[in-house]
Design a protein around this motif. Structure first.
Motif, PDB file in Angstrom:
ATOM      1  N   LEU A  31       0.866  -1.239  -0.064  1.00 31.83           N
ATOM      2  CA  LEU A  31       0.078  -0.042   0.158  1.00 31.83           C
ATOM      3  C   LEU A  31       0.974   1.190  -0.202  1.00 31.83           C
ATOM      4  O   LEU A  31       0.531   2.059  -0.900  1.00 31.83           O
ATOM      5  N   VAL A  32       2.081   1.152   0.614  1.00 31.90           N
ATOM      6  CA  VAL A  32       2.691   2.367   0.923  1.00 31.90           C
ATOM      7  C   VAL A  32       3.314   2.653  -0.527  1.00 31.90           C
ATOM      8  O   VAL A  32       3.485   3.815  -0.758  1.00 31.90           O
ATOM      9  N   LYS A  33       3.705   1.468  -1.257  1.00 30.01           N
ATOM     10  CA  LYS A  33       4.342   2.026  -2.396  1.00 30.01           C
ATOM     11  C   LYS A  33       3.322   2.330  -3.510  1.00 30.01           C
ATOM     12  O   LYS A  33       3.743   2.903  -4.545  1.00 30.01           O
ATOM     13  N   ALA A  34       2.035   1.812  -3.386  1.00 31.51           N
ATOM     14  CA  ALA A  34       1.075   2.551  -4.280  1.00 31.51           C
ATOM     15  C   ALA A  34       0.843   3.881  -4.216  1.00 31.51           C
ATOM     16  O   ALA A  34       0.599   4.640  -5.153  1.00 31.51           O
ATOM     17  N   PHE A  35       1.138   4.403  -2.701  1.00 29.72           N
ATOM     18  CA  PHE A  35       0.861   5.821  -2.587  1.00 29.72           C
ATOM     19  C   PHE A  35       2.122   6.500  -3.133  1.00 29.72           C
ATOM     20  O   PHE A  35       1.808   7.537  -3.574  1.00 29.72           O
TER      21      PHE A  35
END
Length: 228
Positions: free
Chosen positions: A25-29
């Motif tokens: 999720l962090v990487k997608a943001f």
């Protein structure tokens, strides 16, 4: 009344999750030049990822950007792709300690075993295929967030599992998960047992404050609870 169906969460409960989902999720943001911490993401685990993403966007911006729907959809698509690639290829993908042993013990005793998840069907299928749980017949079936109208903490996933399993009474169901949304889902469905797993992504301190019937650290404790 004996338990006829046990419904287990996936990531953090039956499948190892050392911030793997939060990192995806962090990487997608980050791909959209938006920044969140894995710790913050973990506070929202278990909820539908579309809802999580909108909540996180709202927390980042004082006023929602005009393209907020497009932004949220893009982040969700990137998150889903990150998880698919992770579950297909990463060497860290494995079941939690005693997960297979626990589920097979229940099945051997005549209890149907289902998985429910806030992942989409394609991600869940990829993961279960990677683990070989379908071939081993570790679980009877699994239900996913994109197959119901409302994800956790609503009871829809469990209601769908009841329909598939042919179980009409929620007092014959045990729900097992590692997040407050798992526990709230089980309570909303009226499950006889709502069991929190304290070795997952959310700490015991959070689960203790959420309505439940039992807390366990080792999954195999579930066998004694459900069968006795």
């Amino acid at each position: 009344m004996a338990i006829k169906l046990a419904v287990f969460d996936i990531a953090g409960t039956t499948v190892e999750d050392k911030d793997f989902v939060a990192d995806a999720l962090v990487k997608a943001f980050e791909k959209q030049e938006l920044f969140i911490s894995p710790k913050h993401a973990n506070t929202k685990m278990g909820l539908p990822k579309s809802l999580v993403i909108r909540e996180l966007i709202d927390e980042i911006f004082e006023e929602a950007p005009e393209n907020v729907e497009e932004l949220a959809n893009t982040i969700l698509a990137d998150f889903n792709q990150n998880m698919l690639e992770f579950y297909k290829n990463h060497p860290a993908v494995k079941g939690k300690t005693n997960a297979v042993r626990t589920m097979l013990a229940l099945k051997n005793a005549g209890v149907k075993v289902a998985l429910d998840t806030s992942f989409s069907r394609d991600i869940a299928n990829t993961l279960i295929d990677r683990l070989g749980w379908d071939v081993q017949q570790v679980v009877d079936f699994w239900v996913t967030n994109d197959e119901v109208a409302n994800g956790r903490p609503h009871p829809d996933l469990i209601l769908k599992a009841m329909e598939i399993a042919g179980v009409a009474d929620a007092s014959e169901i045990a729900k097992i998960g590692d997040t407050e949304s798992d526990l709230n889902e089980g309570t909303a469905a009226g499950c006889k047992y709502v069991i929190g797993v304290t070795s997952g992504v959310q700490p015991r301190s959070i689960l203790e404050k959420t309505k439940h019937t039992h807390l366990v650290n080792d999954l195999y404790e579930v066998v004694d609870i459900v069968l006795n």
